[in-house]
Design a protein around this motif. Structure first.
Motif, mmCIF file in Angstrom:
data_model
loop_
_atom_site.group_PDB
_atom_site.id
_atom_site.type_symbol
_atom_site.label_atom_id
_atom_site.label_comp_id
_atom_site.label_asym_id
_atom_site.label_seq_id
_atom_site.Cartn_x
_atom_site.Cartn_y
_atom_site.Cartn_z
ATOM 1 N N LYS A 2 -8.164 0.137 -7.741
ATOM 2 C CA LYS A 2 -6.810 0.705 -7.627
ATOM 3 C C LYS A 2 -5.861 -0.285 -6.942
ATOM 4 C CE LYS A 2 -4.331 4.563 -5.509
ATOM 5 N NZ LYS A 2 -3.511 3.703 -4.651
ATOM 6 N N ARG A 14 -4.928 -3.002 -9.378
ATOM 7 C CA ARG A 14 -4.026 -2.484 -10.410
ATOM 8 C C ARG A 14 -2.597 -2.328 -9.856
ATOM 9 N NH1 ARG A 14 -6.791 1.574 -11.512
ATOM 10 N NH2 ARG A 14 -5.687 3.148 -10.275
ATOM 11 N N ASP A 15 -2.492 -1.793 -8.644
ATOM 12 C CA ASP A 15 -1.167 -1.605 -8.039
ATOM 13 C C ASP A 15 -0.486 -2.942 -7.764
ATOM 14 O OD1 ASP A 15 -1.404 1.130 -8.067
ATOM 15 O OD2 ASP A 15 -2.183 1.270 -6.017
ATOM 16 N N GLN A 17 2.387 8.052 -4.832
ATOM 17 C CA GLN A 17 0.972 8.370 -5.052
ATOM 18 C C GLN A 17 0.511 9.545 -4.185
ATOM 19 O OE1 GLN A 17 -1.280 4.750 -4.583
ATOM 20 N NE2 GLN A 17 -0.295 3.738 -6.316
#
Length: 792
Positions: free
Chosen positions: A7, A10-11, A293
Motif C-alpha cells: 500500500k 502504491r500511494d 483513506q
C-alpha cells in the motif's frame, strides 16, 4: 505487514510528483547546509592551524623609523610578551608597459635570527641567502604573472633600480587576503604581491639605516590590546607613529573572519527556510492522505491492525522521503563543497585549506532530514488514534457552511464567476492551511526579491562610488604629509590636468566610552568636487566648518548619533600640554559604500593635527589620454608612493561584485524551485479534495479550462496575500543580507527597488502558472464518471 508495504509503494507512486517536490526542497536545504558547513569548518580549521603554526601577532604598528636595537625593549612595557621589527616597503615593478602599475610589498626577514612571530611557511623552492638579491614571493603572484623559480624581478627602491631573483614561494599569516590598501577591495595578484627579502639585503637599499618601520607584537595571557595601546603610543610617538591596529582589525584577518562568519550565517538561516517548507508539504500531504483513506483505516482497524501498526505505516511515507532527501542533499552538498573550496582558495591563501568527504555531515544532514520529516509526519498521523473503526468508515461530517468575510463584500462577490467563488470561499474556510500556504509564498517571494535586489545593490554601490562620489581620474598618494601649495601647483601645470584638489587622510582612533574604532580620517575642502559626500538621496553633503561626519557603519559600530560627542586621537597630531586628542561633535551620519571613514573640513583637520597646511594625497581631473604620461613621470618620484587610476579601481570593484552573481542566481533558482513545489503541492491537495465537486462540474458540461478556474482562483488569492505578506518579509531579509555581506571594506546598501518587487512577483506568478499547467493536465484526465459512481 506485507500488505501495508504494498500500500505504501502504491500511494507513493500515485503521488510521486508531490513527494518528489518535497524531496527536492529537503535536498536543497540540506545541500546548502552541508556545503556551507563543510567549507566553514575547513576554513576555520585551516585559519586556526595556520595562525597557530606561524604564531600570528596580536598587534601591528607602522612607524616612520624605530631603532632596530630598541625593539626588544618593548617587551618591558606592560602586557607585551614578544615584539619584533622589520622593514616593509612597497616597490614598483619595472616592465615595458607604459601604463603599468604593478607593485610588490617587500617584507624583510631576519635569516640569522629567524622571526618568532608571523613566521613564513615555505611552499616551494628554498630560502634566499643573506646579503644576496634573492626573494620569496607569494604563490598567487608567481602564478598570476607566469613566473618561475630563478626568474629576475626588476624593481625601483628609493629611486634606484634593483634586480632580485625568485628562489621560492612562501606564505605569511598576515597576508592570507592580499590587498595593497582598502580601496582595492579585491585581490589582484597580477598587479600586487608580497615578497620576502633578507633583512641584510634590504637594509642597505633603504634610507632607514639601523631602523625598522614596522613592528609586530604579541600580548601576555589575559591582557587586552586596548590596555597596552596607550603605553605603546607614548613610546613610539617620537618615532613617527602612523598606525596601530589589533589582530581583529588587521585587514587580511578581518576579511577572512567576516567571510567565515557569513558562511556560518548562511549555513544556519537558509536551510531552516527550506526544511520548514518541506515540513509543511509533508504535513499537508499526510493529512490529506489520511483524510482520503478514512475508510481504509477503519477497515484495517476492523481487521485487527493496532493503532501502533497503522501509525508506523503512515510514518513510513515521511521516513522514506526524509531518507531520500537527506541522502541527496548531503551527498550533493559534499560534492559541491569541493569546487567551492577551490574557489575560496583563489581569494584566500590558506595553506591546508582543502575539502574532503565528511561522514559527519552526511550523518548530521540525514538526521536533520529524518527529524523534520518524522516530526511533520507524526503530527499528521496522530489523528488516526482518535478514529474508531465505525467512525472511520463513515465520511467526515461536513464543516459548517457560514458566509465568509469576503462574501459580505457584495459588490465584489457578485462580479465573480461561480468557479471563482468556490475557490476563494475555500481559502477562507480552511484558514490554517491557507495561512501556511500564504507564508510559504511570502518566503518564496522574499527570496526572489533579494536575488533581484542584489543586482541593484551591487550596481548602486559601483555607480555611486565611481561616478558620483569619486569623480577624479587619478589619485596620487604622497610618501609623507607634504605642504599643500607647492605639490598642488606642480600638478596643475602638467599636460591635460584641469583640476587638482588636495586631500588630507590620516589614521585616527575614534572612541565612544569603551567602544573604539581605528579608521582613516579624511579632510576635504568645502569646495571639493572630485570627492563628494552624498546622503541617502544622492544629494551632496558639505563637510561642516567644525565637528565631524561619520559613515553609517562607523556610527553604528561606535553606537553614536548626530549630536553626540566622540573622542578622536591621531598619531599625526602634535601634542601640546599632554593633549593626545580632542572631543568632537558628530555633525552628521552619511552612507558610505566603499571603505570606512570619518570626514572633517580640511582646515579644521589641519587645526586638529597642528602641522600646518599639509596634504597626504592629490586628486586629479585630467584628459584620459594623458594619464599614461603622468604615470610614467611620477611613478618613480620619491614623494609619490602610488598612483591610483580610477578606471582600474572601478574594474577591480566590478570584478569583485560580479563574484556575488553566483549568490544572486542561486537564490533566484532555489526560490523558484521552492515556489513551484509549494504551489504544486497546494494545487494537488485542492484537486484531490474536490474530485467529486470537480467531476460534477465536468458532468454538467464545463470544459477543463472552466473547471480549472476553481483551482486557479484559490491559488491567485493565496498569491495576492503571499505578496502582501512577502513585502515586509523581503525588506527584513534584504536588511539582514546587506548587513551580513557588508564589511569594513565595503557596505552594501539595503535598498529594495520597485523593479525587484515586480520581478519577484512575476517570478512567483510564473511558479503559479507552471503548477496550474500541471493541474490542468490532471483535470483533463480526471475519470469523473468513475469518481461520481463511487459511494462515500
Amino acid at each position: 505487514m506485507v500488505m501495508l508495504r504494498r500500500k505504501t509503494l502504491r500511494d507513493l507512486l500515485e503521488n510521486k510528483g508531490v513527494y518528489f517536490a518535497c524531496v527536492v526542497v529537503i535536498a536543497i536545504g540540506l545541500m546548502i547546509y552541508t556545503t556551507m558547513s563543510m567549507v566553514f569548518e575547513s576554513m576555520t580549521k585551516a585559519q586556526e592551524a595556520f595562525y597557530s603554526e606561524t604564531h600570528f601577532a596580536d598587534g601591528f604598528i607602522s612607524v616612520t623609523g624605530y631603532p632596530e636595537a630598541k625593539v626588544n625593549s618593548l617587551t618591558y612595557l606592560y602586557g607585551i610578551d614578544q615584539a619584533e621589527g622589520r622593514i616593509v616597503k612597497d616597490v614598483r615593478l619595472i616592465d615595458q608597459q607604459k601604463d603599468s602599475n604593478r607593485y610588490l610589498r617587500m617584507v624583510s626577514v631576519n635569516l640569522t635570527n629567524p622571526p618568532k612571530l608571523n613566521q613564513l611557511q615555505l611552499i616551494t623552492g628554498q630560502l634566499p641567502k643573506d646579503n644576496q638579491p634573492e626573494i620569496l614571493v607569494d604563490p598567487q603572484f608567481l602564478a598570476a604573472n607566469h613566473l618561475s623559480l630563478g626568474d629576475p624581478l626588476n624593481v625601483i627602491i628609493e629611486g634606484q633600480q634593483s634586480t632580485f631573483y625568485i628562489t621560492g614561494t612562501a606564505q605569511s599569516p598576515e597576508f592570507v587576503y592580499i590587498m595593497r590598501n582598502a580601496q582595492d577591495l579585491y585581490p589582484s595578484p597580477v598587479d600586487f604581491g608580497i615578497a620576502y627579502v633578507p633583512l641584510s639585503s634590504l637594509k642597505v637599499m633603504v634610507k632607514e639605516q639601523g631602523q625598522v618601520n614596522d613592528l609586530v607584537f604579541t600580548l601576555k595571557k589575559g591582557v587586552s590590546f586596548d590596555s597596552v595601546k596607550e603605553s605603546l603610543q607614548v613610546e613610539l610617538k617620537s618615532s613617527g607613529l602612523q598606525s596601530m591596529v589589533a589582530r581583529k582589525d588587521q585587514t587580511s584577518n578581518a576579511v577572512l573572519t567576516a567571510k567565515i562568519a557569513g558562511m556560518k550565517s548562511m549555513a544556519t538561516a537558509l536551510p531552516v527556510v527550506f526544511l520548514g517548507v518541506a515540513a509543511f508539504i509533508l504535513y499537508s500531504m499526510l493529512q490529506r492522505l489520511i483524510e482520503q483513506q478514512r475508510a481504509a483505516i477503519g477497515t484495517l482497524k476492523a481487521f485487527g491492525f493496532t493503532n501502533r501498526e497503522i501509525v508506523l505505516h503512515y510514518l513510513t511515507y515521511p521516513l522514506i522521503i526524509g531518507t531520500v532527501g537527506g541522502l541527496l542533499g548531503s551527498l550533493s552538498g559534499i560534492a559541491l563543497s569541493f569546487p567551492l573550496t577551490t574557489l575560496y582558495k583563489q581569494f584566500f591563501a590558506l595553506p591546508g585549506l582543502k575539502s574532503q568527504f565528511s561522514y559527519k555531515y552526511l550523518l548530521i544532514s540525514l538526521a536533520l532530514s529524518l527529524f523534520v520529516s518524522l516530526l511533520s509526519g507524526l503530527k499528521g498521523s496522530l489523528d488516526i488514534l482518535r478514529l474508531d473503526p465505525a467512525e472511520a468508515m463513515r465520511p467526515p461530517a461536513p464543516i459548517t457552511a457560514n458566509k465568509t468575510r469576503i462574501e459580505r463584500i457584495t459588490w465584489f462577490w457578485r462580479n465573480l464567476s461561480s468557479q471563482a467563488q468556490m475557490g476563494i470561499r475555500d481559502v477562507f474556510r480552511t484558514p490554517t492551511r491557507s495561512f501556511f500556504n500564504v507564508l510559504g509564498m511570502a518566503v518564496v517571494f522574499s527570496l526572489m526579491t533579494v536575488s533581484w535586489s542584489l543586482h541593484n545593490m551591487i550596481n548602486l554601490l559601483t555607480v555611486v562610488q565611481l561616478e558620483q562620489v569619486q569623480t577624479f581620474d587619478v589619485k596620487l598618494q604622497l610618501a609623507r604629509p607634504s605642504p599643500t601649495g607647492s605639490t598642488q601647483l606642480a600638478l596643475t601645470r602638467e599636460a591635460g590636468v584641469s583640476k587638482v584638489e588636495p586631500v588630507l587622510e590620516v589614521p585616527a582612533s575614534l572612541r565612544n566610552g569603551w567602544l573604539s574604532k581605528e579608521v582613516a580620517l579624511m579632510g576635504l575642502g568645502k569646495d571639493s568636487i572630485l570627492y563628494n559626500i552624498l546622503d541617502k538621496n544622492g544629494q551632496r553633503v558639505e563637510v561642516p566648518d567644525q565637528g565631524i561626519l561619520l559613515s553609517e557603519r562607523l556610527a553604528k559600530s561606535l553606537n553614536v548619533k548626530v549630536g553626540d560627542v566622540i573622542y578622536v586621537e591621531s598619531p599625526f597630531r602634535r601634542e601640546t600640554l599632554g593633549e593626545k586628542g580632542e572631543s568632537l561633535l558628530v555633525k552628521g551620519v552619511v552612507p558610505q559604500y566603499i571603505g570606512l571613514n570619518a570626514f572633517m573640513e580640511e582646515k579644521e583637520l589641519q587645526r586638529f593635527l597642528r602641522q600646518g597646511k599639509i596634504s597626504t594625497s592629490m586628486l586629479v581631473k585630467m584628459d584620459q589620454s594623458e594619464i599614461g604620461t603622468m604615470k610614467s613621470k611620477y611613478r618613480n618620484a620619491s614623494n609619490v608612493t602610488t598612483m591610483e587610476d580610477l578606471k582600474d579601481s572601478g574594474d577591480k570593484i566590478r570584478k569583485m561584485m560580479d563574484s556575488y552573481g553566483f549568490t544572486t542566481w542561486l537564490l533566484a533558482f532555489l526560490g523558484g524551485i521552492t515556489g513551484f513545489a509549494l504551489i504544486y503541492n497546494s494545487s494537488i491537495i485542492s484537486l484531490s479534495e474536490r474530485k467529486r465537486e470537480l467531476a460534477s462540474l465536468r458532468v454538467l458540461g464545463m470544459t477543463p479550462s472552466e473547471v480549472l478556474k476553481v483551482i486557479t482562483s484559490e491559488q491567485w488569492t493565496l498569491f495576492a496575500f503571499g505578496i502582501l505578506l512577502g513585502i515586509p518579509l523581503a525588506y527584513g531579509l534584504e536588511m539582514s543580507m546587506a548587513q551580513a555581506m557588508s564589511t569594513d571594506l565595503y557596505s552594501l546598501p539595503a535598498v529594495l527597488p520597485p523593479v525587484a518587487l515586480l520581478g519577484a512577483a512575476v517570478g512567483t506568478a510564473f511558479s503559479v502558472l507552471v503548477a496550474q499547467s500541471r493541474a490542468y493536465s490532471l483535470i483533463k484526465s480526471l475519470p469523473y464518471v468513475e469518481i461520481l459512481a463511487t459511494r462515500d
